[in-house]
Design an enzyme around this catalytic site. Structure first.
Site, short mmCIF file in Angstrom:
data_model
loop_
_atom_site.label_atom_id
_atom_site.label_comp_id
_atom_site.label_asym_id
_atom_site.label_seq_id
_atom_site.Cartn_x
_atom_site.Cartn_y
_atom_site.Cartn_z
N THR A 1 0.81 -1.21 0.00
CA THR A 1 0.00 0.00 0.00
C THR A 1 0.85 1.27 0.00
O THR A 1 2.04 1.25 0.31
CB THR A 1 -0.94 0.02 1.22
OG1 THR A 1 -0.16 0.05 2.42
CG2 THR A 1 -1.86 -1.18 1.23
N ASP A 2 0.18 2.36 -0.34
CA ASP A 2 0.86 3.66 -0.33
C ASP A 2 0.46 4.41 0.94
O ASP A 2 -0.20 3.86 1.83
CB ASP A 2 0.53 4.45 -1.60
CG ASP A 2 -0.95 4.75 -1.76
OD1 ASP A 2 -1.72 4.62 -0.78
OD2 ASP A 2 -1.35 5.12 -2.88
N LEU A 3 0.81 5.66 1.02
CA LEU A 3 0.55 6.48 2.20
C LEU A 3 -0.94 6.60 2.50
O LEU A 3 -1.34 6.75 3.65
CB LEU A 3 1.17 7.87 2.02
CG LEU A 3 1.23 8.77 3.23
CD1 LEU A 3 2.00 8.11 4.37
CD2 LEU A 3 1.88 10.09 2.86
N ILE B 1 -3.98 2.50 0.25
CA ILE B 1 -4.52 1.73 -0.87
C ILE B 1 -3.35 1.09 -1.63
O ILE B 1 -2.21 1.52 -1.54
CB ILE B 1 -5.39 2.58 -1.81
CG1 ILE B 1 -4.60 3.73 -2.43
CG2 ILE B 1 -6.60 3.11 -1.06
CD1 ILE B 1 -5.38 4.53 -3.47
#
Length: 138
Positions: A14-16, A19
């Site tokens: 996931t990203d920040l 997601i």
């Protein structure tokens, strides 16, 4: 033939925003393709050692439809579309439950050790020759 490979989304995927980072969908479909070939009874390492070539992605046409999130269980499906000469075209989707999150048409090419295209390995074409082409609803 439809092959489904289950993948859990880990924190590292996931990203920040929490997601799945867009490039990780390409990793997910790569893993699913490898499992599809394995389910066909083919050993890619042996194919390479015997001079039958290796697969390389030539083209991906992808649509990102909805996000996946940390800890989701995803189903990645791989379906045969068509083949000719050195090319193999597959349709892949990533779903959570019944919802499609990502879909892609992936064109693979079979390469010799020299890096030049070579015909798809006979064991593969014999296996996929029995499958009717999948007609995706785009």
């Amino acid at each position: 033939m439809t092959h489904t490979h289950r993948i859990r989304v880990y924190y590292e995927d996931t990203d920040l925003a929490g997601i799945v980072y867009y490039a990780n969908y390409l990793k997910f479909i790569e893993r699913a393709r490898s499992e599809w070939v394995r389910e066909l009874g083919l050993d890619q390492a042996r194919m390479k050692a015997e001079g039958q070539g290796v697969f390389a992605v030539r083209r991906v046409v992808a649509d990102y439809l909805a996000p996946a999130h940390y800890d989701d269980m995803l189903d990645v499906t791989t379906e045969y579309l068509r083949h000719s000469g050195a090319r193999l075209v597959l349709w892949q989707t990533v779903r959570r439950g019944g919802k499609t999150l990502f879909k892609a048409e992936v064109t693979l090419v079979c390469l010799a050790d020299s890096g030049r295209p070579q015909p798809l390995p006979r064991p593969l074409t014999e296996k996929i020759g029995d499958f009717p082409p999948y007609k995706p609803y785009v």
